[in-house]
Write a protein that holds these residues in place. Structure first.
Motif, short mmCIF file in Angstrom:
data_model
loop_
_atom_site.label_atom_id
_atom_site.label_comp_id
_atom_site.label_asym_id
_atom_site.label_seq_id
_atom_site.Cartn_x
_atom_site.Cartn_y
_atom_site.Cartn_z
N GLY A 222 0.84 -1.19 0.00
CA GLY A 222 0.00 0.00 0.00
C GLY A 222 0.87 1.24 0.00
O GLY A 222 1.81 1.34 0.79
N ILE A 223 0.60 2.17 -0.90
CA ILE A 223 1.35 3.42 -1.00
C ILE A 223 0.80 4.39 0.06
O ILE A 223 -0.38 4.72 0.05
N GLN A 224 1.68 4.83 0.96
CA GLN A 224 1.29 5.75 2.01
C GLN A 224 1.01 7.14 1.43
O GLN A 224 1.65 7.52 0.46
N PRO A 225 0.06 7.89 1.92
CA PRO A 225 -0.72 7.58 3.10
C PRO A 225 -2.04 6.86 2.81
O PRO A 225 -2.46 5.98 3.55
N ARG A 226 -2.72 7.18 1.72
CA ARG A 226 -4.10 6.70 1.54
C ARG A 226 -4.20 5.31 0.93
O ARG A 226 -5.23 4.65 1.08
N GLY A 227 -3.18 4.86 0.25
CA GLY A 227 -3.23 3.52 -0.34
C GLY A 227 -3.21 2.41 0.69
O GLY A 227 -3.62 1.29 0.41
N LYS A 228 -2.78 2.74 1.90
CA LYS A 228 -2.71 1.70 2.94
C LYS A 228 -4.10 1.23 3.35
O LYS A 228 -4.29 0.07 3.66
N PHE A 229 -5.09 2.11 3.32
CA PHE A 229 -6.46 1.72 3.69
C PHE A 229 -7.00 0.71 2.68
O PHE A 229 -7.60 -0.30 3.05
N LEU A 230 -6.78 0.98 1.40
CA LEU A 230 -7.21 0.07 0.34
C LEU A 230 -6.45 -1.26 0.42
O LEU A 230 -7.05 -2.33 0.31
N ALA A 231 -5.14 -1.19 0.63
CA ALA A 231 -4.33 -2.41 0.72
C ALA A 231 -4.75 -3.26 1.91
O ALA A 231 -4.89 -4.48 1.79
N ASN A 232 -4.97 -2.62 3.05
CA ASN A 232 -5.42 -3.35 4.24
C ASN A 232 -6.75 -4.04 3.99
O ASN A 232 -6.96 -5.20 4.36
N ARG A 233 -7.67 -3.33 3.36
CA ARG A 233 -9.00 -3.88 3.10
C ARG A 233 -8.91 -5.06 2.13
O ARG A 233 -9.54 -6.09 2.35
N ALA B 106 -11.94 13.21 -14.68
CA ALA B 106 -11.93 14.45 -13.91
C ALA B 106 -11.02 15.45 -14.62
O ALA B 106 -9.92 15.10 -15.04
N ILE B 107 -11.50 16.68 -14.77
CA ILE B 107 -10.73 17.68 -15.50
C ILE B 107 -10.58 18.96 -14.67
O ILE B 107 -11.25 19.14 -13.67
N ASN B 108 -9.68 19.81 -15.14
CA ASN B 108 -9.45 21.12 -14.54
C ASN B 108 -9.27 21.07 -13.03
O ASN B 108 -8.37 20.44 -12.54
N ASN B 109 -10.16 21.75 -12.31
CA ASN B 109 -10.00 21.82 -10.86
C ASN B 109 -10.85 20.80 -10.11
O ASN B 109 -11.10 20.95 -8.92
N GLU B 110 -11.31 19.76 -10.79
CA GLU B 110 -12.07 18.71 -10.12
C GLU B 110 -11.12 17.82 -9.32
O GLU B 110 -9.99 17.58 -9.73
N LYS B 111 -11.59 17.36 -8.19
CA LYS B 111 -10.77 16.55 -7.29
C LYS B 111 -11.54 15.28 -6.91
O LYS B 111 -12.74 15.34 -6.69
N VAL B 112 -10.83 14.17 -6.86
CA VAL B 112 -11.44 12.91 -6.40
C VAL B 112 -11.07 12.73 -4.94
O VAL B 112 -9.90 12.81 -4.57
N VAL B 113 -12.07 12.49 -4.10
CA VAL B 113 -11.85 12.27 -2.67
C VAL B 113 -12.38 10.89 -2.32
O VAL B 113 -13.55 10.57 -2.56
N VAL B 114 -11.50 10.06 -1.75
CA VAL B 114 -11.87 8.71 -1.32
C VAL B 114 -11.93 8.71 0.20
O VAL B 114 -10.98 9.12 0.86
N GLN B 115 -13.05 8.25 0.73
CA GLN B 115 -13.20 8.13 2.18
C GLN B 115 -13.26 6.65 2.54
O GLN B 115 -13.90 5.86 1.84
N TRP B 116 -12.57 6.30 3.64
CA TRP B 116 -12.53 4.92 4.12
C TRP B 116 -13.15 4.83 5.50
O TRP B 116 -12.92 5.69 6.34
N GLN B 117 -13.91 3.78 5.72
CA GLN B 117 -14.55 3.53 7.00
C GLN B 117 -13.55 3.65 8.15
O GLN B 117 -13.83 4.29 9.16
N GLU B 118 -12.37 3.07 7.98
CA GLU B 118 -11.37 3.03 9.05
C GLU B 118 -10.83 4.41 9.41
O GLU B 118 -10.37 4.63 10.53
#
Length: 179
Positions: free
Chosen positions: A37-48, A155-167
């Protein structure tokens, strides 16, 4: 600011199970494969995913690690404030193993380039694959593509993707935010 739901809780769960099944198809019993898992946010996906593989699909001894890429990034010294490093937790050698990098969002590709450099400290992998929950395909700065993708987003221009994890965030959701 507008906020659009890309994946709700149920869709995140379905997507994770699909990704786990694709990993099983390509890596069978995972004896030669490690998940990073790539820190910081990839670890939640990897753990799951590691938990799903072992509990839901009965894969024994899934090797899981977390890789901090902070000091390997090409923008390391460009910010106004000092970066805070995360921890690297890899208690195995990756020499001659198949490594699957796991991150929540593939954006420019720079994080993965940094991970490719950082992983060399742990040995020379036999091969490296990339799994991303969200692939922002029109934002790439480097020629890096995922081997496994949960969803592709334009996603284009100033659009941002936000992933939220239960943990970490109290729920599993993926949003497209337009500022």
């Amino acid at each position: 600011m507008s906020k659009k739901v890309l994946l709700n809780t149920k869709e995140v769960d379905i997507t994770l199970h699909r990704l786990a099944c694709q990993l099983i198809e390509n890596h069978d019993n995972f004896t030669e494969t490690v998940l990073i898992g790539i820190q910081p946010r990839g670890k939640f996906l990897a753990n799951r995913l590691a938990k799903m593989l072992s509990e839901d699909y009965k894969i024994k001894d899934v090797k899981l690690g977390h890789l901090d890429i902070t000091f390997f990034r090409d923008d390391f010294r460009r910010g106004e404030k000092p970066l805070e490093a995360n921890t690297t937790e890899i208690d195995f050698i990756v020499e001659n193993k198949k490594v699957v990098f796991i991150d929540d969002v593939l954006y420019t590709g720079r994080s993965i380039r940094a991970a490719l450099t950082a992983i060399q400290s742990f040995g020379r992998p036999k091969e490296i694959e990339l799994l991303a929950l969200i692939d922002r395909r029109f934002s790439r700065h480097l020629p890096i593509q995922p081997d496994y993708r949960g969803r592709q987003v334009d996603a284009i221009n100033n659009e941002k993707v936000v992933v939220q994890w239960q943990e970490n965030d109290g729920k599993d959701m993926v949003y497209l935010i337009n500022n």
